[in-house]
Design a protein around this motif. Structure first.
Motif, PDB file in Angstrom:
ATOM      1  N   PHE A   1      14.921   3.184   4.358  1.00 34.10           N
ATOM      2  CA  PHE A   1      13.743   2.484   3.859  1.00 34.10           C
ATOM      3  C   PHE A   1      13.243   1.441   4.859  1.00 34.10           C
ATOM      4  O   PHE A   1      12.349   0.663   4.552  1.00 34.10           O
ATOM      5  N   GLY A   2      13.803   1.413   6.067  1.00 37.25           N
ATOM      6  CA  GLY A   2      13.432   0.429   7.070  1.00 37.25           C
ATOM      7  C   GLY A   2      14.271  -0.824   6.932  1.00 37.25           C
ATOM      8  O   GLY A   2      14.981  -1.017   5.947  1.00 37.25           O
ATOM      9  N   ASP A   3      14.203  -1.702   7.915  1.00 33.39           N
ATOM     10  CA  ASP A   3      14.944  -2.962   7.908  1.00 33.39           C
ATOM     11  C   ASP A   3      16.443  -2.758   7.691  1.00 33.39           C
ATOM     12  O   ASP A   3      17.084  -3.547   6.994  1.00 33.39           O
ATOM     13  N   GLU A   4      16.981  -1.675   8.242  1.00 34.88           N
ATOM     14  CA  GLU A   4      18.400  -1.353   8.120  1.00 34.88           C
ATOM     15  C   GLU A   4      18.857  -1.153   6.673  1.00 34.88           C
ATOM     16  O   GLU A   4      20.025  -1.362   6.344  1.00 34.88           O
ATOM     17  N   VAL A   5      17.940  -0.745   5.818  1.00 33.44           N
ATOM     18  CA  VAL A   5      18.266  -0.432   4.422  1.00 33.44           C
ATOM     19  C   VAL A   5      18.363   1.086   4.325  1.00 33.44           C
ATOM     20  O   VAL A   5      17.357   1.782   4.204  1.00 33.44           O
ATOM     21  N   VAL A   6      19.591   1.586   4.431  1.00 29.50           N
ATOM     22  CA  VAL A   6      19.831   3.034   4.441  1.00 29.50           C
ATOM     23  C   VAL A   6      20.804   3.374   3.321  1.00 29.50           C
ATOM     24  O   VAL A   6      21.925   2.868   3.284  1.00 29.50           O
ATOM     25  N   PHE A   7      20.357   4.241   2.419  1.00 28.19           N
ATOM     26  CA  PHE A   7      21.199   4.685   1.309  1.00 28.19           C
ATOM     27  C   PHE A   7      21.605   6.132   1.538  1.00 28.19           C
ATOM     28  O   PHE A   7      20.903   6.897   2.203  1.00 28.19           O
ATOM     29  N   VAL A   8      22.736   6.511   0.980  1.00 28.83           N
ATOM     30  CA  VAL A   8      23.249   7.872   1.092  1.00 28.83           C
ATOM     31  C   VAL A   8      22.961   8.594  -0.217  1.00 28.83           C
ATOM     32  O   VAL A   8      23.285   8.098  -1.298  1.00 28.83           O
TER      33      VAL A   8
ATOM     34  N   GLY B   1       0.779  -1.236   0.000  1.00 26.46           N
ATOM     35  CA  GLY B   1       0.000   0.000   0.000  1.00 26.46           C
ATOM     36  C   GLY B   1       0.802   1.272   0.000  1.00 26.46           C
ATOM     37  O   GLY B   1       0.619   2.150  -0.837  1.00 26.46           O
ATOM     38  N   VAL B   2       1.731   1.361   0.945  1.00 26.42           N
ATOM     39  CA  VAL B   2       2.444   2.613   1.168  1.00 26.42           C
ATOM     40  C   VAL B   2       3.919   2.314   1.438  1.00 26.42           C
ATOM     41  O   VAL B   2       4.251   1.332   2.091  1.00 26.42           O
ATOM     42  N   ILE B   3       4.781   3.176   0.930  1.00 29.76           N
ATOM     43  CA  ILE B   3       6.211   3.115   1.247  1.00 29.76           C
ATOM     44  C   ILE B   3       6.516   4.301   2.155  1.00 29.76           C
ATOM     45  O   ILE B   3       6.156   5.440   1.844  1.00 29.76           O
ATOM     46  N   VAL B   4       7.160   4.013   3.275  1.00 30.88           N
ATOM     47  CA  VAL B   4       7.541   5.055   4.228  1.00 30.88           C
ATOM     48  C   VAL B   4       9.067   5.111   4.284  1.00 30.88           C
ATOM     49  O   VAL B   4       9.726   4.081   4.413  1.00 30.88           O
ATOM     50  N   ILE B   5       9.605   6.322   4.168  1.00 27.93           N
ATOM     51  CA  ILE B   5      11.050   6.528   4.295  1.00 27.93           C
ATOM     52  C   ILE B   5      11.300   7.587   5.360  1.00 27.93           C
ATOM     53  O   ILE B   5      10.444   8.429   5.622  1.00 27.93           O
ATOM     54  N   THR B   6      12.471   7.505   5.960  1.00 28.15           N
ATOM     55  CA  THR B   6      12.897   8.523   6.913  1.00 28.15           C
ATOM     56  C   THR B   6      14.192   9.125   6.388  1.00 28.15           C
ATOM     57  O   THR B   6      15.138   8.400   6.085  1.00 28.15           O
ATOM     58  N   ILE B   7      14.204  10.441   6.254  1.00 28.89           N
ATOM     59  CA  ILE B   7      15.400  11.132   5.762  1.00 28.89           C
ATOM     60  C   ILE B   7      16.030  11.890   6.928  1.00 28.89           C
ATOM     61  O   ILE B   7      15.360  12.644   7.638  1.00 28.89           O
ATOM     62  N   THR B   8      17.338  11.648   7.107  1.00 28.24           N
ATOM     63  CA  THR B   8      18.104  12.312   8.158  1.00 28.24           C
ATOM     64  C   THR B   8      19.365  12.936   7.556  1.00 28.24           C
ATOM     65  O   THR B   8      19.696  12.684   6.399  1.00 28.24           O
ATOM     66  N   ARG B   9      20.063  13.706   8.364  1.00 31.33           N
ATOM     67  CA  ARG B   9      21.320  14.314   7.926  1.00 31.33           C
ATOM     68  C   ARG B   9      22.354  13.239   7.626  1.00 31.33           C
ATOM     69  O   ARG B   9      22.457  12.263   8.352  1.00 31.33           O
ATOM     70  N   GLY B  10      23.132  13.474   6.598  1.00 37.46           N
ATOM     71  CA  GLY B  10      24.252  12.595   6.299  1.00 37.46           C
ATOM     72  C   GLY B  10      25.476  13.005   7.086  1.00 37.46           C
ATOM     73  O   GLY B  10      25.426  13.904   7.933  1.00 37.46           O
ATOM     74  N   ASP B  11      26.585  12.378   6.795  1.00 37.60           N
ATOM     75  CA  ASP B  11      27.827  12.651   7.511  1.00 37.60           C
ATOM     76  C   ASP B  11      28.529  13.922   7.046  1.00 37.60           C
ATOM     77  O   ASP B  11      29.338  14.487   7.766  1.00 37.60           O
ATOM     78  N   THR B  12      28.244  14.364   5.810  1.00 39.87           N
ATOM     79  CA  THR B  12      28.895  15.568   5.290  1.00 39.87           C
ATOM     80  C   THR B  12      27.838  16.540   4.771  1.00 39.87           C
ATOM     81  O   THR B  12      26.675  16.177   4.589  1.00 39.87           O
TER      82      THR B  12
END
Length: 142
Positions: free
Chosen positions: A75-82, A56-67
């Motif tokens: 994207f959840g489940d420890e799937v984090v892209f830069v 139904g829905v995709i939820v993402i969380t966007i946070t500050r990167g390192d630089t």
């Protein structure tokens, strides 16, 4: 008397234009990292296996990167892209997570555009192991 009326009209015109409502909606020229940070959700508009995992829905969380200019897209489940951003443009260069580690290999590449403070379009291609390729065109809201 004529000068006094002219002065009054000019003063009134200046007052009226200075009291117009200021628009605080960010524009492409003044988007900052703060506009990207947050929890975003979008109805699934994808082809491929991702639709089975996210019906139904995709939820993402966007946070500050390192630089500076860098974002973490979770994207959840420890799937984090830069990803990187410049103004309203977001780019996630092709990345592979968990390569050769015995876990699911997840790959993704994406481009996006912050349309306003609460709308982010994101087009991406992703795959998990040998399950096939998913292509998505999503319109996220905060």
């Amino acid at each position: 008397m004529k000068n006094l009326i002219t002065l009054f009209i000019v003063g009134l015109a200046l007052f009226m234009t200075s009291c117009s409502k200021d628009i605080d909606t960010p524009t492409e020229e003044n988007f900052t990292i703060e506009n990207y940070i947050g929890i975003w959700e979008a109805p699934v508009n994808c082809t491929g296996p991702i639709t089975e995992d996210n019906p139904g829905v995709i939820v993402i969380t966007i946070t500050r990167g390192d630089t500076d200019g860098e974002l973490n897209i979770d994207f959840g489940d420890e799937v984090v892209f830069v990803a990187s951003y410049e103004g309203s443009e977001l780019t996630l260069e092709a990345q592979v997570l968990n390569a050769g580690q015995g876990f699911d290999e997840v790959s993704m590449a994406a481009t996006g555009e912050l349309k306003d403070a609460n709308t982010l379009s994101l087009d991406f291609t992703s795959s998990v192991d040998d399950e096939g390729v998913s292509k998505c065109e999503l319109e996220f809201t905060k």
